[in-house]
Design an enzyme around this catalytic site. Structure first.
Site, PDB file in Angstrom:
ATOM      1  N   HIS A 282       9.422  -5.856 -12.629  1.00 16.74           N
ATOM      2  CA  HIS A 282       8.474  -4.754 -12.549  1.00 16.74           C
ATOM      3  C   HIS A 282       8.887  -3.652 -13.498  1.00 16.74           C
ATOM      4  O   HIS A 282      10.049  -3.279 -13.572  1.00 16.74           O
ATOM      5  CB  HIS A 282       8.442  -4.206 -11.112  1.00 16.74           C
ATOM      6  CG  HIS A 282       7.533  -3.026 -10.963  1.00 16.74           C
ATOM      7  ND1 HIS A 282       6.172  -3.149 -10.858  1.00 16.74           N
ATOM      8  CD2 HIS A 282       7.796  -1.696 -10.935  1.00 16.74           C
ATOM      9  CE1 HIS A 282       5.634  -1.939 -10.759  1.00 16.74           C
ATOM     10  NE2 HIS A 282       6.590  -1.045 -10.800  1.00 16.74           N
TER      11      HIS A 282
ATOM     12  N   ASP B  42       0.721   2.290   1.543  1.00 13.62           N
ATOM     13  CA  ASP B  42       1.151   2.906   0.286  1.00 13.62           C
ATOM     14  C   ASP B  42      -0.026   3.549  -0.432  1.00 13.62           C
ATOM     15  O   ASP B  42       0.097   4.640  -0.988  1.00 13.62           O
ATOM     16  CB  ASP B  42       1.809   1.866  -0.631  1.00 13.62           C
ATOM     17  CG  ASP B  42       2.134   2.463  -2.001  1.00 13.62           C
ATOM     18  OD1 ASP B  42       2.993   3.360  -2.045  1.00 13.62           O
ATOM     19  OD2 ASP B  42       1.512   2.064  -3.002  1.00 13.62           O
TER      20      ASP B  42
ATOM     21  N   ARG C 242       0.052  12.089  -1.310  1.00 13.76           N
ATOM     22  CA  ARG C 242       1.125  12.753  -2.059  1.00 13.76           C
ATOM     23  C   ARG C 242       0.570  13.408  -3.313  1.00 13.76           C
ATOM     24  O   ARG C 242       1.007  14.486  -3.717  1.00 13.76           O
ATOM     25  CB  ARG C 242       2.218  11.738  -2.424  1.00 13.76           C
ATOM     26  CG  ARG C 242       3.072  11.330  -1.229  1.00 13.76           C
ATOM     27  CD  ARG C 242       3.856  10.066  -1.524  1.00 13.76           C
ATOM     28  NE  ARG C 242       4.657  10.190  -2.728  1.00 13.76           N
ATOM     29  CZ  ARG C 242       4.993   9.170  -3.517  1.00 13.76           C
ATOM     30  NH1 ARG C 242       4.618   7.944  -3.230  1.00 13.76           N
ATOM     31  NH2 ARG C 242       5.716   9.368  -4.595  1.00 13.76           N
TER      32      ARG C 242
ATOM     33  N   SER D  45       7.697   3.257  -2.402  1.00  8.63           N
ATOM     34  CA  SER D  45       6.347   2.889  -2.830  1.00  8.63           C
ATOM     35  C   SER D  45       6.396   1.675  -3.766  1.00  8.63           C
ATOM     36  O   SER D  45       5.682   0.680  -3.570  1.00  8.63           O
ATOM     37  CB  SER D  45       5.701   4.100  -3.524  1.00  8.63           C
ATOM     38  OG  SER D  45       4.544   3.737  -4.230  1.00  8.63           O
TER      39      SER D  45
ATOM     40  N   LYS E  36       5.627  -2.729  -2.738  1.00  7.50           N
ATOM     41  CA  LYS E  36       4.630  -3.575  -3.403  1.00  7.50           C
ATOM     42  C   LYS E  36       5.246  -4.881  -3.897  1.00  7.50           C
ATOM     43  O   LYS E  36       4.624  -5.938  -3.835  1.00  7.50           O
ATOM     44  CB  LYS E  36       3.972  -2.788  -4.548  1.00  7.50           C
ATOM     45  CG  LYS E  36       2.984  -1.733  -4.013  1.00  7.50           C
ATOM     46  CD  LYS E  36       2.394  -0.864  -5.091  1.00  7.50           C
ATOM     47  CE  LYS E  36       3.287   0.294  -5.422  1.00  7.50           C
ATOM     48  NZ  LYS E  36       2.638   1.505  -5.887  1.00  7.50           N
TER      49      LYS E  36
HETATM   50  N1  URA Z   1       4.519   4.542  -8.907  1.00  7.29           N
HETATM   51  C1  URA Z   1       4.338   4.042  -7.679  1.00  7.29           C
HETATM   52  O1  URA Z   1       3.955   2.884  -7.527  1.00  7.29           O
HETATM   53  N2  URA Z   1       4.572   4.840  -6.628  1.00  7.29           N
HETATM   54  C2  URA Z   1       4.975   6.108  -6.748  1.00  7.29           C
HETATM   55  O2  URA Z   1       5.170   6.763  -5.759  1.00  7.29           O
HETATM   56  C3  URA Z   1       5.139   6.627  -8.043  1.00  7.29           C
HETATM   57  C4  URA Z   1       4.920   5.812  -9.106  1.00  7.29           C
END
Ligand code: URA
Ligand code: CA
Length: 434
Positions: free
Chosen positions: A82, A161, A168, A183, A187
């Site tokens: 990632h 998320d 946020r 976060s 994923k």
């Molecule tokens: N990218 C993400 O996937 N989550 C975040 O909180 C910030 C950047």
């Protein structure tokens, strides 16, 4: 449990238990805890931070809020990679076939791009017929057959998320390391990864502009991996200038093909080899990064990585002829040079501006609904440290709609700083956290 008590506990700098964090995320997902209480908790986290254990607990609570992709039908350790997002970051297109050619399965869920950083699915869709829409079963079958497949995100992964991130965004709580780390990791874990290699970008074109912040984020994500039993390695890499030369879609596919043939940009090749070596080591099939790197180099030199790329494209209904003949990929109506205004040495290439310029030409999306144009983008001709002569092309714009050209040219000229003095190019890899 009492939500106000939990917010107060975090506000006063104490740690929440696994059950308390689960209660907050569950309640938020079900709607029994409102936005304003979760906002207050997020702000308390912003100021007080979270322990490694709390961060890992939060990650797993988010994972459990939605579906999880079951990759148990694929033998071996499934290693995912990632990137935290960069400009012209073509590494997945190089790495996927490269790692698959070395005998390690690549089962990747990828998304489309938004803003100045591109998405792997968009780039791959430059190839006619190529599709990432499939059911998990077909995905697993493809990986078992070809060692590689890329599926678009369809399953309802990590809904908590999505909600939390939007909240946020409007409550000034995005910039919290434990919240960002959980976060991102949630994923990857929901997507079925057993082990994870992270490319944490730092510099002008990155989410984390400062290197110290990028390293802290890398450490937080590696710690989550340890706590939840998914071995994670993070490479902190430069995004102060774009990676490689091409920033767009079809032109990045061509750049990936060049790299798989052994004559792509040096930085893209090097980063792909470093990330790929880490993936091979995490798979358990290779003992050391050196041994893994040697195999990856062999896969480039003997053509097996390129052959794997063609197999992968054909497996997902893409036209493999375009891999043999990249000139058959979407082409723009016009190619327009951007000439240097003075002699000198390139001091900096502001990655974010280049990404925004490519987006302006149609290579990226400003909103989710925007259509992208696969043929357009920007090909740079220089990297930081290169000499240039006045009038020489420093970039070429690949254009279909001419209305933005003059503005983009101006912005590109100001984004590439040319001075009459030597400069030390930024190091490609800053550190590896494991
Ligand atoms: N990218 C993400 O996937 N989550 C975040 O909180 C910030 C950047
Ligand atoms: Ca590139």
């Amino acid at each position: 449990m009492n939500t106000v008590e939990l917010i107060r506990k975090k506000r006063d700098g104490q740690s929440l238990t696994t059950e308390e964090i689960q209660y907050l995320i569950d309640g938020y997902s079900k709607g029994s805890i409102p936005d304003y209480q979760i906002s207050a908790w997020a702000m308390a986290v912003f100021y007080q931070g979270m322990t490694e254990k709390e961060t890992a607990d939060l990650t797993m609570s988010i994972v459990k809020s939605g579906e999880q992709v079951d990759l148990s039908g694929i033998a071996g350790v499934k290693v995912d990679k990632h990137s935290t997002g960069g400009v012209g970051d073509t590494t997945t297109l190089v790495l996927g076939p490269l790692v698959a050619a070395a005998g390690v399965p690549v089962a990747k869920l990828s998304g489309r791009g938004l803003g100045h950083t591109g998405g792997t699915v968009d780039k791959l869709e430059s190839i006619s017929g190529f599709s990432t829409e499939m059911e998990t079963k077909e995905f697993v079958d493809l990986v078992n057959r070809n060692n590689i497949a890329v599926m678009g995100q369809t399953a309802d992964l990590t809904p908590a998320d999505k909600r939390l991130y939007s909240l946020r965004d409007v409550t000034a709580t995005v910039e919290s390391i434990p919240l960002i780390a959980s976060s991102i990791m949630s994923k990857k874990i929901a997507a079925g990864a057993d082990a994870i290699v992270l490319d944490v970008k730092t510099g002008d074109g990155a989410f984390m502009k400062e290197e110290a912040d990028a390293i802290r984020l890398a450490e937080a994500m590696v710690a989550i991996g340890k706590h939840v039993g998914r071995t994670t390695v993070a490479v902190v890499s430069d995004m102060s200038q774009p990676l490689g030369f091409a920033v767009g879609n079809a032109i990045e596919v061509k750049e990936a093909i060049d790299t798989l043939k052994g004559h792509g940009p040096a930085d893209l090749r090097e980063l792909s080899l470093i990330l790929g070596s880490q993936m091979l080591v995490l798979s358990g099939k290779y003992q050391t990064a050196e041994e893994a790197r040697h195999t990856l180099e062999t896969c480039i030199n003997d053509g097996s990585a390129l052959a794997k790329f063609k197999e992968f494209i054909a497996g997902q209904h893409g036209n493999p002829e375009q891999i043999d003949h990249p000139e058959k990929l979407p082409q723009p109506q016009e190619k327009i040079s951007v000439p240097a205004e003075s002699d000198g040495i390139v001091q900096a290439i502001q990655a974010e501006t280049v990404g925004l310029c490519a987006m302006k030409l149609g290579a990226g999306r400003a909103t989710k609904e925007d259509q992208i144009d696969h043929a357009v983008g920007i090909v740079l001709h220089k990297k930081v440290g290169d000499k240039v002569k006045k009038g020489e092309a420093i970039a070429t714009l690949y254009v279909n709609k001419k209305d933005a050209v003059e503005e983009v040219k101006k912005r590109m000229i100001s984004a590439i700083d040319i001075q009459d003095r030597p400069v030390t190019p930024p190091a490609l890899v800053r550190c590896i956290v494991s």
